[in-house]
Design an enzyme around this catalytic site. Structure first.
Site, PDB file in Angstrom:
ATOM      1  N   ASN A   9      35.300  28.546  40.919  1.00  0.00           N
ATOM      2  CA  ASN A   9      35.512  27.405  41.809  1.00  0.00           C
ATOM      3  C   ASN A   9      34.239  26.617  42.091  1.00  0.00           C
ATOM      4  O   ASN A   9      34.201  25.798  43.007  1.00  0.00           O
ATOM      5  CB  ASN A   9      36.156  27.869  43.118  1.00  0.00           C
ATOM      6  N   HIS A  12      36.627  27.751  53.313  1.00  0.00           N
ATOM      7  CA  HIS A  12      37.123  27.668  51.938  1.00  0.00           C
ATOM      8  C   HIS A  12      38.014  28.837  51.555  1.00  0.00           C
ATOM      9  O   HIS A  12      39.055  28.656  50.976  1.00  0.00           O
ATOM     10  CB  HIS A  12      35.952  27.539  50.959  1.00  0.00           C
ATOM     11  N   ARG A  13      37.620  30.035  51.781  1.00  0.00           N
ATOM     12  CA  ARG A  13      38.375  31.267  51.544  1.00  0.00           C
ATOM     13  C   ARG A  13      38.469  31.722  50.093  1.00  0.00           C
ATOM     14  O   ARG A  13      39.076  32.743  49.807  1.00  0.00           O
ATOM     15  CB  ARG A  13      39.788  31.174  52.137  1.00  0.00           C
ATOM     16  N   ASP A  14      37.896  30.972  49.146  1.00  0.00           N
ATOM     17  CA  ASP A  14      37.909  31.431  47.750  1.00  0.00           C
ATOM     18  C   ASP A  14      36.682  30.921  47.011  1.00  0.00           C
ATOM     19  O   ASP A  14      36.791  30.312  45.951  1.00  0.00           O
ATOM     20  CB  ASP A  14      39.190  30.988  47.042  1.00  0.00           C
ATOM     21  N   VAL A  15      35.518  31.161  47.575  1.00  0.00           N
ATOM     22  CA  VAL A  15      34.280  30.774  46.894  1.00  0.00           C
ATOM     23  C   VAL A  15      34.034  31.813  45.812  1.00  0.00           C
ATOM     24  O   VAL A  15      33.803  32.982  46.096  1.00  0.00           O
ATOM     25  CB  VAL A  15      33.094  30.700  47.878  1.00  0.00           C
TER      26      VAL A  15
END
Length: 108
Positions: free
Chosen positions: A76, A69-72
């Protein structure tokens, strides 16, 4: 995701609810902690979503997509008014299918 003439679009599910950041902000405003059971439930559901995404395989080849995912972040993670927890915004996700790669250690 698609394109109409020269315009690209991204269609996403509408989640009638709020994100966890809004829940945290409201909790601070009221000076009331988020109940432990609710926090554990939301966290558990978000972790299940990450596990599902991480284990995804290509539908044709069966090869792992290695999706990350890279942006938890709290903004979000959505919680619907019915109590469903949804992990959103995989826009920066890394995957084996991704044709463009972002540089490591770059803040987007």
């Amino acid at each position: 995701m698609g394109r109409v003439r020269e315009e690209y679009y991204l269609a996403m599910e509408h989640v009638a609810g709020v994100n966890v950041r809004a829940i945290q902000n409201r909790s601070r405003e009221l000076n009331e902690p988020i109940p432990e059971g609710i926090a554990a439930y939301v966290t558990g559901m978000a972790l299940e979503a990450l596990d599902y995404a991480h284990r995804l395989k290509h539908p044709m080849t069966g090869q792992p997509l290695n999706l990350v995912h890279r942006d938890v972040s709290p903004q979000n993670v959505m919680v619907s008014y019915e109590g469903e927890v949804k992990l959103i915004d995989f826009g920066l996700a890394a995957s084996e299918l991704k044709e463009e790669q972002t540089e490591s250690q770059v803040v987007m």
